[in-house]
Design a protein around this motif. Sequence first.
Motif, short mmCIF file in Angstrom:
data_model
loop_
_atom_site.label_atom_id
_atom_site.label_comp_id
_atom_site.label_asym_id
_atom_site.label_seq_id
_atom_site.Cartn_x
_atom_site.Cartn_y
_atom_site.Cartn_z
N MET A 152 0.83 -1.19 0.00
CA MET A 152 0.00 0.00 0.00
C MET A 152 0.87 1.25 0.00
SD MET A 152 -3.57 -0.57 1.44
CE MET A 152 -3.55 0.30 2.97
N THR A 153 0.48 2.19 -0.82
CA THR A 153 1.21 3.45 -0.84
C THR A 153 0.87 4.26 0.41
OG1 THR A 153 -0.58 4.60 -1.93
CG2 THR A 153 1.04 3.53 -3.36
N ARG A 154 1.64 5.32 0.61
CA ARG A 154 1.43 6.16 1.77
C ARG A 154 0.03 6.80 1.74
NH1 ARG A 154 3.69 9.13 5.74
NH2 ARG A 154 2.93 11.27 5.94
N ASN A 155 -0.40 7.29 0.56
CA ASN A 155 -1.72 7.92 0.44
C ASN A 155 -2.84 6.95 0.75
OD1 ASN A 155 -0.71 10.38 -0.15
ND2 ASN A 155 -1.01 10.22 -2.38
N ARG A 156 -2.70 5.73 0.23
CA ARG A 156 -3.73 4.72 0.49
C ARG A 156 -3.78 4.37 1.97
NH1 ARG A 156 -4.23 0.29 -4.25
NH2 ARG A 156 -4.57 1.75 -5.95
N SER A 157 -2.61 4.36 2.60
CA SER A 157 -2.58 4.05 4.04
C SER A 157 -3.33 5.11 4.83
CB SER A 157 -1.13 3.99 4.54
OG SER A 157 -0.41 3.06 3.78
N ILE A 158 -3.12 6.38 4.45
CA ILE A 158 -3.82 7.47 5.15
C ILE A 158 -5.33 7.36 4.94
CG2 ILE A 158 -4.18 9.97 5.14
CD1 ILE A 158 -1.12 10.21 4.60
N LEU A 159 -5.70 7.03 3.69
CA LEU A 159 -7.12 6.87 3.37
C LEU A 159 -7.73 5.74 4.20
CD1 LEU A 159 -8.75 8.54 1.38
CD2 LEU A 159 -8.55 6.66 -0.26
N LEU A 160 -7.00 4.66 4.34
CA LEU A 160 -7.49 3.52 5.12
C LEU A 160 -7.74 3.93 6.57
CD1 LEU A 160 -8.06 0.44 5.10
CD2 LEU A 160 -5.66 0.08 5.70
N ALA A 166 -8.33 6.94 7.59
CA ALA A 166 -9.45 7.88 7.62
C ALA A 166 -10.78 7.12 7.64
CB ALA A 166 -9.39 8.80 6.40
N LEU A 167 -10.85 6.03 6.86
CA LEU A 167 -12.08 5.23 6.87
C LEU A 167 -12.30 4.63 8.26
CD1 LEU A 167 -11.76 3.50 3.39
CD2 LEU A 167 -13.37 5.30 4.04
N GLY A 168 -11.20 4.26 8.93
CA GLY A 168 -11.30 3.75 10.30
C GLY A 168 -11.89 4.78 11.25
N LEU A 173 -21.42 4.00 7.00
CA LEU A 173 -20.76 2.70 6.91
C LEU A 173 -20.76 2.17 5.48
CD1 LEU A 173 -22.09 0.99 10.16
CD2 LEU A 173 -19.74 1.72 9.69
N ALA A 174 -21.86 2.40 4.75
CA ALA A 174 -21.92 1.94 3.37
C ALA A 174 -20.85 2.64 2.54
CB ALA A 174 -23.31 2.20 2.78
N LEU A 175 -20.70 3.95 2.76
CA LEU A 175 -19.65 4.69 2.05
C LEU A 175 -18.27 4.15 2.41
CD1 LEU A 175 -20.99 8.37 2.27
CD2 LEU A 175 -20.94 6.87 0.26
N CYS A 176 -18.06 3.86 3.69
CA CYS A 176 -16.76 3.30 4.11
C CYS A 176 -16.52 1.95 3.44
CB CYS A 176 -16.73 3.13 5.63
SG CYS A 176 -16.66 4.69 6.53
N GLY A 177 -17.59 1.13 3.36
CA GLY A 177 -17.45 -0.18 2.73
C GLY A 177 -17.06 -0.04 1.26
N VAL A 178 -17.75 0.86 0.56
CA VAL A 178 -17.42 1.09 -0.85
C VAL A 178 -15.99 1.63 -0.97
CG1 VAL A 178 -17.97 2.53 -2.86
CG2 VAL A 178 -19.82 1.45 -1.54
N GLY A 179 -15.63 2.54 -0.07
CA GLY A 179 -14.28 3.09 -0.06
C GLY A 179 -13.23 2.01 0.09
N LEU A 180 -13.48 1.06 1.01
CA LEU A 180 -12.51 -0.02 1.25
C LEU A 180 -12.38 -0.90 0.00
CD1 LEU A 180 -13.53 -0.98 4.88
CD2 LEU A 180 -11.28 -0.15 4.18
N ILE A 181 -13.51 -1.12 -0.69
CA ILE A 181 -13.45 -1.95 -1.90
C ILE A 181 -12.68 -1.22 -3.00
CG2 ILE A 181 -14.86 -2.94 -3.75
CD1 ILE A 181 -17.00 -3.50 -1.52
N LEU A 182 -13.00 0.06 -3.19
CA LEU A 182 -12.31 0.84 -4.23
C LEU A 182 -10.83 1.00 -3.92
CD1 LEU A 182 -14.94 3.66 -4.97
CD2 LEU A 182 -14.46 1.57 -6.28
N LEU A 183 -10.49 0.99 -2.66
CA LEU A 183 -9.09 1.18 -2.25
C LEU A 183 -8.21 0.03 -2.76
CD1 LEU A 183 -7.67 3.31 -0.42
CD2 LEU A 183 -7.95 1.71 1.47
N ARG A 184 -8.80 -1.14 -2.88
CA ARG A 184 -8.08 -2.34 -3.34
C ARG A 184 -6.74 -2.48 -2.64
NH1 ARG A 184 -9.96 -4.55 -7.99
NH2 ARG A 184 -11.72 -3.48 -8.94
N GLY A 185 -6.74 -2.19 -1.34
CA GLY A 185 -5.49 -2.25 -0.58
C GLY A 185 -5.02 -3.69 -0.40
#
Lengths: 219, 321
Positions: free
Chosen positions: A1-9, A11-13, A201-213
């Motif tokens: 995971m890149t640094r940006n993706r880590s921050i996004l992850l 943030a979803l938390g 939560l639904a937005l977070c779920g979609v975010g996690l899927i799109l993140l493809r971390g």
Amino acid sequence: MTRNRSILLLALGFFIGIAVMGLQMAMSRPLTPYFGSDIFVWSSLISTTMLSMMVGYYLGGRLADRYPNSVFLGVCVLIAAAYIAIVPWALQYEFLPDPDPFFEGLKRSVLSTIGSETPSLPLGAILASNLMMFIPFTLLSFFSPFCIRLLLADAEHGGRIAGSVYSITTFGNIIGVLGTSLGLMAVLGSQHIIWIMAGILALCGVGLILLRGKANVDA
Amino acid sequence: MAQVTRRGAILGSVAAAGAAGLGAIGLLAANRTAEAQASRRTLIERRESQYNTIYVVRQGTVVTMMFGVNEQLFSESAYDTADPGRLVFQYTQMMMAGLAYPSQPRMILEIGLGGGRMASYIRDEMSDASITCVELDPAVIELAREHFALREDSRLRVVQGDGRIHLDRNRDTYDMIKLDAYRGTFVPFHLTTREFYQLCRRRLRTGGCVTQNIAPDTLLYDAAIATMKEVFANVDEYWTGSSLGTSSVIAVAYDGPRKTAQQLASAAQALQTRYSFRHALPDIVARRREQPLPTGGRVLTDDFAPVESLRAIERNNARRQ
């Protein structure tokens, strides 16, 4: 995971943390009419949350090792969101609005039936809390172990990663508790608050899927 | 359980408690004139329960139960030891108005016991009536027994528990349900909602009524009236004073056509002849207000009953006068 993706992850938390505690506050309202405003209503809500965390951390840890990617986690969060959007509403649904006393038995919502038929009120409150929260909160508790597994790059930084994850989700918890009890509950009905949290939560779920971390380190 | 006292009285009460060694409550300095009065009051007992801090204070022959809420004291119940049959607070006399509504008031439920003086009055004055009192706080029940001469028997039962839960779990029906579940100015939200009044309505016998004490100084009053009107065909009001700012309000909610003043007067007279009430019932029902009820209050529901924020908004008394 890149640094940006880590921050996004992370943030979803934070937002999942808001939703969990916001829901816990809002769920006290549908319980009160049938179980009272006694302290055991709160203890049943808190113990249900703790039970979900106990199970969710353990299961989530094992699943994170097996499926170390954010898509799996996102699907779990989406399922939790759907459950929260539907089940508490369905448990309160009254089959007849204001019937004759004769039909009272037919009219009851599931929640009111639990309230009036269980031999012990605290037991009823624990049962109702678990029906409303146990499954989604268990799924949501997967977040922390998944997040640590995904962000972990080497053992040397394991401590600070775990620490950051717990800290940011707990910060979300604080915002969820205070924002819901002091802000949302003064202006919105509890069902609307529950739906808003399900939406977050639904937005977070979609975010996690799109993140493809994917995990930084392979097993 | 409560009469919400006016602010001056609240401060006086705080001074009384302060004189009894409870100065920590803190508002003492705010009202120096009350200090002189305080010397005549004595604190009999102070009890911290799960729900309340309860003070029992004696002044002369009158014993008063007060709840301390947010650094203020609220009188909940009073008992005149020299004249046990007297209902000391005017609003408690006025709550008896509800007795004139059902065809025969025999089975009565009271939610919120306080010192139990209204329940004792009903049991003592009405030889064929039974009253069940539901009180959440076990300490209130104990103190009512110890200091307010509450005696339970086959016609006066006391149940510890939440009023709504009790109604929900018991199918008994009543001629009158009497609501007075205050803790200071605070009413638990689930005792204010449409669903709660619907439950009360299901537990009323034909011709029965709900009689409720409402503090009229905040928007919660408008909401309570709006919610009762949503569920019952009629809501009658009784004010203890001439203006809303100086009154407690008693609301009587019932179904069927609105009672005429004539009907109420003759029903009250019949009961008066039968029971010889200490506080004459015809005089009480004669004080029913014929003016329209407030409009525009929010109907409270189980889903949304923001009692804390409604309570925080002072009502503009001028609006109704």
